[in-house]
Motif scaffolding. Structure first.
Motif, PDB file in Angstrom:
ATOM      1  N   ASN A  93       0.820  -1.218   0.000  1.00 15.76           N
ATOM      2  CA  ASN A  93       0.000   0.000   0.000  1.00 15.76           C
ATOM      3  C   ASN A  93       0.850   1.263   0.000  1.00 15.76           C
ATOM      4  N   ASP A  94       2.089   1.144   0.471  1.00 16.72           N
ATOM      5  CA  ASP A  94       2.983   2.301   0.564  1.00 16.72           C
ATOM      6  C   ASP A  94       3.957   2.420  -0.609  1.00 16.72           C
ATOM      7  N   PHE A  95       3.935   1.469  -1.529  1.00 11.18           N
ATOM      8  CA  PHE A  95       4.914   1.477  -2.619  1.00 11.18           C
ATOM      9  C   PHE A  95       4.746   2.729  -3.485  1.00 11.18           C
ATOM     10  N   ASN A  96       5.864   3.427  -3.705  1.00 14.39           N
ATOM     11  CA  ASN A  96       5.810   4.634  -4.530  1.00 14.39           C
ATOM     12  C   ASN A  96       7.056   4.823  -5.377  1.00 14.39           C
ATOM     13  N   SER A  97       7.928   3.797  -5.434  1.00 12.81           N
ATOM     14  CA  SER A  97       9.179   3.939  -6.171  1.00 12.81           C
ATOM     15  C   SER A  97       9.645   2.568  -6.645  1.00 12.81           C
ATOM     16  N   TRP A  98      10.174   2.512  -7.852  1.00  8.66           N
ATOM     17  CA  TRP A  98      10.490   1.218  -8.461  1.00  8.66           C
ATOM     18  C   TRP A  98      11.553   0.439  -7.686  1.00  8.66           C
ATOM     19  N   GLU A  99      12.540   1.124  -7.088  1.00  9.78           N
ATOM     20  CA  GLU A  99      13.611   0.354  -6.431  1.00  9.78           C
ATOM     21  C   GLU A  99      13.132  -0.233  -5.110  1.00  9.78           C
ATOM     22  N   ILE A 100      12.191   0.420  -4.456  1.00  6.99           N
ATOM     23  CA  ILE A 100      11.575  -0.175  -3.263  1.00  6.99           C
ATOM     24  C   ILE A 100      10.800  -1.425  -3.692  1.00  6.99           C
ATOM     25  N   VAL A 101      10.049  -1.303  -4.771  1.00 11.06           N
ATOM     26  CA  VAL A 101       9.258  -2.422  -5.287  1.00 11.06           C
ATOM     27  C   VAL A 101      10.141  -3.627  -5.607  1.00 11.06           C
ATOM     28  N   ASP A 102      11.241  -3.397  -6.301  1.00 17.44           N
ATOM     29  CA  ASP A 102      12.075  -4.515  -6.745  1.00 17.44           C
ATOM     30  C   ASP A 102      12.757  -5.213  -5.569  1.00 17.44           C
ATOM     31  N   CYS A 103      13.123  -4.447  -4.559  1.00 20.39           N
ATOM     32  CA  CYS A 103      13.709  -5.032  -3.351  1.00 20.39           C
ATOM     33  C   CYS A 103      12.643  -5.830  -2.591  1.00 20.39           C
ATOM     34  N   ALA A 104      11.438  -5.273  -2.500  1.00 20.90           N
ATOM     35  CA  ALA A 104      10.342  -5.961  -1.819  1.00 20.90           C
ATOM     36  C   ALA A 104       9.955  -7.241  -2.553  1.00 20.90           C
ATOM     37  N   ALA A 105       9.969  -7.192  -3.880  1.00 20.07           N
ATOM     38  CA  ALA A 105       9.602  -8.371  -4.668  1.00 20.07           C
ATOM     39  C   ALA A 105      10.524  -9.543  -4.364  1.00 20.07           C
ATOM     40  N   ASP A 106      11.813  -9.268  -4.214  1.00 16.21           N
ATOM     41  CA  ASP A 106      12.756 -10.334  -3.875  1.00 16.21           C
ATOM     42  C   ASP A 106      12.412 -10.959  -2.525  1.00 16.21           C
ATOM     43  N   LEU A 107      12.057 -10.108  -1.558  1.00 14.57           N
ATOM     44  CA  LEU A 107      11.662 -10.611  -0.236  1.00 14.57           C
ATOM     45  C   LEU A 107      10.392 -11.444  -0.335  1.00 14.57           C
ATOM     46  N   PHE A 108       9.413 -10.968  -1.088  1.00 15.34           N
ATOM     47  CA  PHE A 108       8.138 -11.685  -1.217  1.00 15.34           C
ATOM     48  C   PHE A 108       8.333 -13.046  -1.897  1.00 15.34           C
ATOM     49  N   VAL A 109       9.256 -13.097  -2.853  1.00 13.89           N
ATOM     50  CA  VAL A 109       9.563 -14.371  -3.513  1.00 13.89           C
ATOM     51  C   VAL A 109      10.215 -15.329  -2.525  1.00 13.89           C
ATOM     52  N   GLU A 110      11.160 -14.815  -1.743  1.00 12.08           N
ATOM     53  CA  GLU A 110      11.831 -15.647  -0.737  1.00 12.08           C
ATOM     54  C   GLU A 110      10.844 -16.130   0.317  1.00 12.08           C
ATOM     55  N   ALA A 111       9.845 -15.290   0.611  1.00 16.53           N
ATOM     56  CA  ALA A 111       8.814 -15.660   1.585  1.00 16.53           C
ATOM     57  C   ALA A 111       7.759 -16.590   0.981  1.00 16.53           C
ATOM     58  N   ARG A 112       7.863 -16.834  -0.306  1.00 16.52           N
ATOM     59  CA  ARG A 112       6.957 -17.730  -1.039  1.00 16.52           C
ATOM     60  C   ARG A 112       5.491 -17.258  -0.962  1.00 16.52           C
ATOM     61  N   LEU A 113       5.308 -15.972  -1.158  1.00 16.91           N
ATOM     62  CA  LEU A 113       3.963 -15.393  -1.143  1.00 16.91           C
ATOM     63  C   LEU A 113       3.394 -15.345  -2.563  1.00 16.91           C
ATOM     64  N   ASP A 114       3.450 -16.489  -3.242  1.00 16.93           N
ATOM     65  CA  ASP A 114       3.066 -16.555  -4.658  1.00 16.93           C
ATOM     66  C   ASP A 114       1.608 -16.184  -4.909  1.00 16.93           C
ATOM     67  N   GLU A 115       0.773 -16.367  -3.891  1.00 16.75           N
ATOM     68  CA  GLU A 115      -0.647 -16.044  -4.086  1.00 16.75           C
ATOM     69  C   GLU A 115      -0.854 -14.557  -4.358  1.00 16.75           C
ATOM     70  N   LEU A 116       0.144 -13.746  -4.031  1.00 18.68           N
ATOM     71  CA  LEU A 116       0.020 -12.306  -4.254  1.00 18.68           C
ATOM     72  C   LEU A 116       0.297 -11.902  -5.699  1.00 18.68           C
ATOM     73  N   VAL A 117       0.907 -12.778  -6.488  1.00 20.19           N
ATOM     74  CA  VAL A 117       1.284 -12.401  -7.850  1.00 20.19           C
ATOM     75  C   VAL A 117       0.057 -12.018  -8.677  1.00 20.19           C
ATOM     76  N   ALA A 118      -0.921 -12.901  -8.749  1.00 19.62           N
ATOM     77  CA  ALA A 118      -2.123 -12.595  -9.534  1.00 19.62           C
ATOM     78  C   ALA A 118      -2.899 -11.430  -8.927  1.00 19.62           C
ATOM     79  N   GLU A 119      -2.940 -11.381  -7.607  1.00 21.74           N
ATOM     80  CA  GLU A 119      -3.649 -10.290  -6.916  1.00 21.74           C
ATOM     81  C   GLU A 119      -3.023  -8.936  -7.248  1.00 21.74           C
ATOM     82  N   PHE A 120      -1.703  -8.858  -7.154  1.00 30.01           N
ATOM     83  CA  PHE A 120      -1.018  -7.609  -7.443  1.00 30.01           C
ATOM     84  C   PHE A 120      -1.107  -7.258  -8.932  1.00 30.01           C
ATOM     85  N   ALA A 121      -1.083  -8.265  -9.799  1.00 26.48           N
ATOM     86  CA  ALA A 121      -1.178  -8.007 -11.242  1.00 26.48           C
ATOM     87  C   ALA A 121      -2.501  -7.333 -11.596  1.00 26.48           C
ATOM     88  N   ASP A 122      -3.547  -7.676 -10.873  1.00 26.66           N
ATOM     89  CA  ASP A 122      -4.868  -7.105 -11.138  1.00 26.66           C
ATOM     90  C   ASP A 122      -5.084  -5.755 -10.452  1.00 26.66           C
TER      91      ASP A 122
END
Length: 227
Positions: A93-122
């Motif tokens: 909800n706080d994302f406002n910059s691409w480099e924050i997003v890309d760093c967070a994405a790596d964490l989310f992948v490591e956390a195996r939060l795959d269910e968020l991929v389709a949710e975030f895409a929409d």
């Protein structure tokens, strides 16, 4: 001296001592949001993270500070196994910059939060949507032992959203498609097929994504590596 026992406030005070106004100006030229930035380089933030060690509760406090570098430090020191889907959503909800997003994405992948991929895409918010495709790219590259079927199952999402013309979304979709295609031979063919289809699209953005991906996926160096 900062260390594993340092709390969020102490770490933020330390980050303030590393402030660089010159770097803040440089970040702005790369499209990084600098409203609440201290101008600390990512390598320097990672150096602080190594001294501080992982601490999930403290990472949540760091995120609440709304300071760019504190949030990057939060992402570097959060504990993937403890990160919940709800926490990831709240941070998104706080994302406002691409480099924050890309760093967070790596964490989310490591956390195996795959269910968020389709949710975030929409999600129609540009940086939340970028997160989905940055996660796909990260999973394709870093999850070496993941079944290829998991990664290939995201190709329809790439196809469905390839017409989004917003800069940070289209670049992430292109990145995701190329990353899948470069994963291995089994993933290369389906990704290249989609890239070629998009390259023939009448949609300007989808066509750019496809053509750029095709160019990389037919490169001799890549094909040699994949064989």
């Amino acid at each position: 001296m900062i260390g594993p026992s340092s709390d969020a406030a102490e770490l933020i005070v330390h980050l303030e001592t590393l402030r660089s106004e010159e770097n803040v100006a440089g970040m702005a030229r790369f499209g990084i949001v600098t409203t609440r930035a201290l101008g600390i380089s990512n390598p320097d933030i990672r150096a602080v993270a190594r001294l501080a060690n992982k601490n999930h509760a403290r990472a949540i406090e760091l995120w609440r500070s709304d300071i760019r570098e504190a949030r990057l430090l939060a992402l570097c020191t959060a504990e993937p196994k403890r990160l919940t889907t709800e926490e990831a959503r709240n941070w998104a909800n706080d994302f406002n910059s691409w480099e924050i997003v890309d760093c967070a994405a790596d964490l989310f992948v490591e956390a195996r939060l795959d269910e968020l991929v389709a949710e975030f895409a929409d999600d129609e918010r540009e940086f939340v949507k970028r997160t989905a495709f940055a996660m796909i790219a990260g999973a394709a590259v870093h999850r070496k032992t993941e079944p290829d079927a998991t990664v290939l199952a995201w190709l329809p999402l790439i196809e469905a959203h390839a017409g989004d013309p917003r800069n940070f979304v289209r670049k992430a979709i292109n990145w995701a498609l190329r990353s899948i295609g470069k994963r291995n031979l089994a993933c290369h063919a389906p990704a290249l097929a989609l890239a070629r289809a998009l390259a023939e699209s009448s949609d300007k953005t989808a066509c750019w994504i496809g053509k750029d991906a095709v160019k990389e996926l037919v490169g001799e160096k890549l094909l040699t590596r994949l064989k």
